[in-house]
Design a protein around this motif. Structure first.
Motif, PDB file in Angstrom:
ATOM      1  N   TYR A   1       0.850  -1.180   0.000  1.00  0.00           N
ATOM      2  CA  TYR A   1       0.000   0.000   0.000  1.00  0.00           C
ATOM      3  C   TYR A   1       0.893   1.239   0.000  1.00  0.00           C
ATOM      4  O   TYR A   1       2.009   1.202   0.488  1.00  0.00           O
ATOM      5  CB  TYR A   1      -0.869   0.044   1.260  1.00  0.00           C
ATOM      6  N   LYS A   2       0.383   2.326  -0.516  1.00  0.00           N
ATOM      7  CA  LYS A   2       1.106   3.592  -0.431  1.00  0.00           C
ATOM      8  C   LYS A   2       1.119   4.042   1.030  1.00  0.00           C
ATOM      9  O   LYS A   2       0.164   3.817   1.763  1.00  0.00           O
ATOM     10  CB  LYS A   2       0.438   4.672  -1.281  1.00  0.00           C
ATOM     11  N   ASP A   3       2.195   4.681   1.454  1.00  0.00           N
ATOM     12  CA  ASP A   3       2.279   5.212   2.813  1.00  0.00           C
ATOM     13  C   ASP A   3       1.574   6.562   2.868  1.00  0.00           C
ATOM     14  O   ASP A   3       1.642   7.351   1.923  1.00  0.00           O
ATOM     15  CB  ASP A   3       3.737   5.362   3.240  1.00  0.00           C
ATOM     16  N   ILE A   4       0.924   6.848   3.985  1.00  0.00           N
ATOM     17  CA  ILE A   4       0.197   8.105   4.156  1.00  0.00           C
ATOM     18  C   ILE A   4       1.053   9.059   4.979  1.00  0.00           C
ATOM     19  O   ILE A   4       1.425   8.749   6.106  1.00  0.00           O
ATOM     20  CB  ILE A   4      -1.165   7.870   4.827  1.00  0.00           C
ATOM     21  N   PHE A   5       1.360  10.194   4.389  1.00  0.00           N
ATOM     22  CA  PHE A   5       2.170  11.221   5.045  1.00  0.00           C
ATOM     23  C   PHE A   5       1.321  12.471   5.234  1.00  0.00           C
ATOM     24  O   PHE A   5       0.502  12.810   4.387  1.00  0.00           O
ATOM     25  CB  PHE A   5       3.395  11.570   4.198  1.00  0.00           C
ATOM     26  N   ALA A   6       1.542  13.157   6.358  1.00  0.00           N
ATOM     27  CA  ALA A   6       0.785  14.366   6.672  1.00  0.00           C
ATOM     28  C   ALA A   6       1.719  15.575   6.750  1.00  0.00           C
ATOM     29  O   ALA A   6       2.840  15.467   7.245  1.00  0.00           O
ATOM     30  CB  ALA A   6       0.050  14.207   7.995  1.00  0.00           C
TER      31      ALA A   6
ATOM     32  N   PRO B   1       8.913  19.195   5.613  1.00  0.00           N
ATOM     33  CA  PRO B   1       8.968  17.735   5.735  1.00  0.00           C
ATOM     34  C   PRO B   1       7.614  17.187   6.179  1.00  0.00           C
ATOM     35  O   PRO B   1       6.946  17.765   7.035  1.00  0.00           O
ATOM     36  CB  PRO B   1      10.022  17.482   6.810  1.00  0.00           C
ATOM     37  N   MET B   2       7.230  16.071   5.576  1.00  0.00           N
ATOM     38  CA  MET B   2       5.969  15.442   5.947  1.00  0.00           C
ATOM     39  C   MET B   2       6.244  14.282   6.893  1.00  0.00           C
ATOM     40  O   MET B   2       7.369  13.804   7.000  1.00  0.00           O
ATOM     41  CB  MET B   2       5.231  14.979   4.692  1.00  0.00           C
ATOM     42  N   HIS B   3       5.202  13.821   7.581  1.00  0.00           N
ATOM     43  CA  HIS B   3       5.350  12.826   8.634  1.00  0.00           C
ATOM     44  C   HIS B   3       4.561  11.563   8.304  1.00  0.00           C
ATOM     45  O   HIS B   3       3.390  11.639   7.930  1.00  0.00           O
ATOM     46  CB  HIS B   3       4.876  13.417   9.955  1.00  0.00           C
TER      47      HIS B   3
END
Length: 123
Positions: free
Chosen positions: A10-15, A49-51
């Motif tokens: 799955y694609k990783d979810i970054f915030a 930078p996203m997390h």
């Protein structure tokens, strides 16, 4: 078998906490070993930078500032939404004002003496 292992990657979810947006990024399992460690995902809008929030993360509305503050506070204290897909990431507080109590209840101590001192100071 776990859902994410079975049907992945799955694609990783970054915030991005600055823009209050989420983006799906290439999964660490889609990139050859050793090359993913140096990758820093940046927000396409503000370049901050996203997390990595985990597959179970459901972003609040962009205008819901208190929920975004809650999520950022949880992230800063090591709570994300990673799981194998079977049971979810576990309990997370639903409101910002519940976060300090949650963090206090989840606190881990180095030894029994530190835990005892903490309990005595709480009384």
């Amino acid at each position: 078998m776990c859902r994410y292992a079975m049907y992945g990657p799955y694609k990783d979810i970054f915030a991005c906490f600055v823009c209050r947006k989420v983006y799906k990024q290439t999964s660490r399992f889609e990139i050859p070993k050793g090359k993913y460690d140096g990758i820093v995902h940046v927000c396409p809008q503000c370049q901050a930078p996203m997390h990595d929030m985990g597959h179970d993360f459901q972003a609040p509305k962009q205008t819901d500032i208190k929920q975004w503050e809650k999520i950022e506070l949880l992230y800063q204290n090591g709570y994300t939404y990673h799981s194998c897909g079977c049971g979810g990431p576990g309990y997370r507080p639903s409101r910002l004002q519940e976060v300090p109590e949650f963090l206090n209840a989840q606190r881990k101590f180095e030894n029994e003496g530190e835990a005892l001192l903490h309990r005595l100071l709480q009384s």
